[in-house]
Design a protein around this motif. Structure first.
Motif, PDB file in Angstrom:
ATOM      1  N   SER A  59      43.298  36.400  35.084  1.00  0.00           N
ATOM      2  CA  SER A  59      44.485  35.649  34.663  1.00  0.00           C
ATOM      3  C   SER A  59      44.558  35.421  33.166  1.00  0.00           C
ATOM      4  O   SER A  59      45.635  35.500  32.580  1.00  0.00           O
ATOM      5  N   LEU A  60      43.429  35.116  32.553  1.00  0.00           N
ATOM      6  CA  LEU A  60      43.424  34.825  31.116  1.00  0.00           C
ATOM      7  C   LEU A  60      43.226  36.078  30.278  1.00  0.00           C
ATOM      8  O   LEU A  60      43.951  36.304  29.306  1.00  0.00           O
ATOM      9  N   GLU A  61      42.274  36.915  30.667  1.00  0.00           N
ATOM     10  CA  GLU A  61      41.927  38.076  29.853  1.00  0.00           C
ATOM     11  C   GLU A  61      42.693  39.330  30.234  1.00  0.00           C
ATOM     12  O   GLU A  61      42.654  40.320  29.508  1.00  0.00           O
ATOM     13  N   GLY A  62      43.379  39.321  31.370  1.00  0.00           N
ATOM     14  CA  GLY A  62      44.228  40.445  31.736  1.00  0.00           C
ATOM     15  C   GLY A  62      43.496  41.691  32.199  1.00  0.00           C
ATOM     16  O   GLY A  62      44.057  42.797  32.162  1.00  0.00           O
ATOM     17  N   PHE A  63      42.263  41.549  32.640  1.00  0.00           N
ATOM     18  CA  PHE A  63      41.557  42.695  33.192  1.00  0.00           C
ATOM     19  C   PHE A  63      42.154  43.082  34.542  1.00  0.00           C
ATOM     20  O   PHE A  63      42.645  42.231  35.287  1.00  0.00           O
ATOM     21  N   SER A  64      42.092  44.363  34.875  1.00  0.00           N
ATOM     22  CA  SER A  64      42.466  44.800  36.217  1.00  0.00           C
ATOM     23  C   SER A  64      41.377  44.357  37.191  1.00  0.00           C
ATOM     24  O   SER A  64      40.269  43.976  36.781  1.00  0.00           O
ATOM     25  N   GLU A  65      41.687  44.425  38.476  1.00  0.00           N
ATOM     26  CA  GLU A  65      40.682  44.059  39.475  1.00  0.00           C
ATOM     27  C   GLU A  65      39.464  44.972  39.384  1.00  0.00           C
ATOM     28  O   GLU A  65      38.326  44.525  39.545  1.00  0.00           O
ATOM     29  N   GLU A  66      39.702  46.252  39.117  1.00  0.00           N
ATOM     30  CA  GLU A  66      38.589  47.197  38.982  1.00  0.00           C
ATOM     31  C   GLU A  66      37.714  46.840  37.789  1.00  0.00           C
ATOM     32  O   GLU A  66      36.476  46.875  37.874  1.00  0.00           O
ATOM     33  N   GLU A  67      38.339  46.488  36.663  1.00  0.00           N
ATOM     34  CA  GLU A  67      37.578  46.119  35.471  1.00  0.00           C
ATOM     35  C   GLU A  67      36.820  44.811  35.690  1.00  0.00           C
ATOM     36  O   GLU A  67      35.660  44.676  35.268  1.00  0.00           O
TER      37      GLU A  67
ATOM     38  N   GLY B 255      32.173  44.039  44.150  1.00  0.00           N
ATOM     39  CA  GLY B 255      33.250  44.884  44.623  1.00  0.00           C
ATOM     40  C   GLY B 255      34.617  44.270  44.368  1.00  0.00           C
ATOM     41  O   GLY B 255      34.740  43.060  44.111  1.00  0.00           O
ATOM     42  N   ILE B 256      35.660  45.096  44.447  1.00  0.00           N
ATOM     43  CA  ILE B 256      37.018  44.614  44.213  1.00  0.00           C
ATOM     44  C   ILE B 256      37.412  43.549  45.237  1.00  0.00           C
ATOM     45  O   ILE B 256      38.043  42.537  44.897  1.00  0.00           O
ATOM     46  N   ALA B 257      37.039  43.747  46.487  1.00  0.00           N
ATOM     47  CA  ALA B 257      37.352  42.751  47.521  1.00  0.00           C
ATOM     48  C   ALA B 257      36.712  41.403  47.193  1.00  0.00           C
ATOM     49  O   ALA B 257      37.309  40.347  47.413  1.00  0.00           O
ATOM     50  N   GLU B 258      35.511  41.444  46.637  1.00  0.00           N
ATOM     51  CA  GLU B 258      34.831  40.205  46.264  1.00  0.00           C
ATOM     52  C   GLU B 258      35.528  39.526  45.099  1.00  0.00           C
ATOM     53  O   GLU B 258      35.615  38.295  45.045  1.00  0.00           O
ATOM     54  N   VAL B 259      36.048  40.307  44.149  1.00  0.00           N
ATOM     55  CA  VAL B 259      36.803  39.743  43.031  1.00  0.00           C
ATOM     56  C   VAL B 259      38.016  38.981  43.549  1.00  0.00           C
ATOM     57  O   VAL B 259      38.317  37.864  43.103  1.00  0.00           O
ATOM     58  N   ARG B 260      38.743  39.569  44.488  1.00  0.00           N
ATOM     59  CA  ARG B 260      39.910  38.909  45.050  1.00  0.00           C
ATOM     60  C   ARG B 260      39.523  37.612  45.756  1.00  0.00           C
ATOM     61  O   ARG B 260      40.197  36.582  45.622  1.00  0.00           O
ATOM     62  N   LYS B 261      38.443  37.665  46.495  1.00  0.00           N
ATOM     63  CA  LYS B 261      37.976  36.482  47.224  1.00  0.00           C
ATOM     64  C   LYS B 261      37.576  35.369  46.261  1.00  0.00           C
ATOM     65  O   LYS B 261      37.918  34.199  46.452  1.00  0.00           O
ATOM     66  N   LEU B 262      36.865  35.729  45.201  1.00  0.00           N
ATOM     67  CA  LEU B 262      36.413  34.749  44.220  1.00  0.00           C
ATOM     68  C   LEU B 262      37.579  34.113  43.476  1.00  0.00           C
ATOM     69  O   LEU B 262      37.611  32.900  43.248  1.00  0.00           O
ATOM     70  N   SER B 263      38.560  34.938  43.080  1.00  0.00           N
ATOM     71  CA  SER B 263      39.714  34.428  42.354  1.00  0.00           C
ATOM     72  C   SER B 263      40.524  33.466  43.217  1.00  0.00           C
ATOM     73  O   SER B 263      40.972  32.409  42.758  1.00  0.00           O
ATOM     74  N   ASP B 264      40.714  33.821  44.475  1.00  0.00           N
ATOM     75  CA  ASP B 264      41.442  32.948  45.391  1.00  0.00           C
ATOM     76  C   ASP B 264      40.701  31.635  45.592  1.00  0.00           C
ATOM     77  O   ASP B 264      41.307  30.555  45.615  1.00  0.00           O
ATOM     78  N   LEU B 265      39.393  31.695  45.723  1.00  0.00           N
ATOM     79  CA  LEU B 265      38.591  30.492  45.899  1.00  0.00           C
ATOM     80  C   LEU B 265      38.705  29.568  44.696  1.00  0.00           C
ATOM     81  O   LEU B 265      38.869  28.349  44.835  1.00  0.00           O
ATOM     82  N   ALA B 266      38.663  30.147  43.497  1.00  0.00           N
ATOM     83  CA  ALA B 266      38.785  29.344  42.279  1.00  0.00           C
ATOM     84  C   ALA B 266      40.134  28.647  42.224  1.00  0.00           C
ATOM     85  O   ALA B 266      40.220  27.460  41.889  1.00  0.00           O
ATOM     86  N   GLY B 267      41.198  29.386  42.535  1.00  0.00           N
ATOM     87  CA  GLY B 267      42.531  28.791  42.497  1.00  0.00           C
ATOM     88  C   GLY B 267      42.679  27.636  43.464  1.00  0.00           C
ATOM     89  O   GLY B 267      43.243  26.592  43.127  1.00  0.00           O
TER      90      GLY B 267
END
Length: 268
Positions: free
Chosen positions: A101-109, A117-129
């Motif tokens: 959200s802040l740095e604008g990286f893609s999910e892959e980056e 993994g990308i799925a874990e990134v999505r899970k972590l971001s949702d949890l933080a929100g």
């Protein structure tokens, strides 16, 4: 020379990320310094498969997750159970949220930076929100003279669960609104409608109320050269709504944690 230029180009953004992650510029800079020392000792530790910027963030993340500075600068004795839970659980989700959200990286980056993994990134971001939304609902004062931008900001903060106490177009309006109801967060432009300064208005307000501030401006150089409040966050126009959401949430999160810690620090 090439490596030095690469580091210099991305260092300001890395310092911004480090500050948002730790809640304190001195603490963030300590981690950045440790990363630079590691890079000087062994330049091969920089993995540039996704570009030098992602490589630097990946190396910084390795330092953040392993070096004892993490407990040294921000260490607070006798944490309450809730604070201990936040300290133990939120760093990795917060990193994912900020990277996207802040740095604008893609999910892959972001997955590359965090080494997940990308799925874990999505899970972590949702949890933080979800964690932050439950903790930080507050009253927001918007200082912005452009009508449509003010409307966008008002809609954005309401969607995050906050309440808007008013929109000020001038320095005087901001002071008047803050007197009627104490804000828990200020979103402020620097150049206002009548030529007055949002920076001056915020500095005046902070003399009587302690509140986190996010400046959203097309004139970031005025923030860097003027009498700037601390802590304060800076977003340049044009902005992405996700960036405002991320920075506002982080500002509130760290402000809330800081206030919770003060009585314990004073008592120790």
């Amino acid at each position: 020379m090439f490596r030095s230029q690469v580091v210099a180009e991305h260092l300001p953004l890395l310092r911004r990320y480090a500050r948002a992650l730790t809640g304190n510029q001195a603490s963030g800079d300590a981690y950045v310094g440790a990363m630079l020392e590691a890079l000087l000792q062994d330049p091969t530790v920089l993995d540039e498969r996704h570009g030098p910027r992602a490589g630097l963030f990946r190396l910084f993340t390795q330092i953040w997750n392993s070096v004892s500075i993490n407990g040294g600068i921000d260490e607070v004795p006798a944490l309450a159970p809730t604070e201990r839970r936040l300290t133990n659980i939120t760093p990795l989700p917060r990193q994912a949220f900020l990277l996207l959200s802040l740095e604008g990286f893609s999910e892959e980056e972001a997955a590359f930076v965090l080494q997940v993994g990308i799925a874990e990134v999505r899970k972590l971001s949702d949890l933080a929100g979800r964690e932050m939304a439950a903790e930080i609902a507050t009253d927001v004062l918007i200082i912005e003279d452009e009508t449509f931008i003010a409307m966008d900001l008002e809609s954005l903060v309401k969607n995050l669960g906050h309440r808007v106490i008013g929109v000020a177009r001038t320095h005087a309006d901001a002071i008047a609104l803050a007197k009627t109801k104490k804000p828990g967060l200020i979103l402020a432009d620097i150049q206002l409608a009548d030529g007055s300064s949002g920076l001056d208005a915020v500095n005046e307000l902070l003399r009587v109320v302690e509140v986190p501030v996010v400046f959203i401006t097309a004139y970031p150089e005025r923030f860097l050269t003027g009498e700037r409040p601390e802590p304060a966050f800076l977003i340049s126009k044009p902005f992405q709504p996700a960036m405002v959401s991320a920075v506002a949430s982080q500002a509130l999160f760290f402000h809330r944690n800081s206030r919770n810690r003060e009585p314990r620090a004073a008592a120790s």
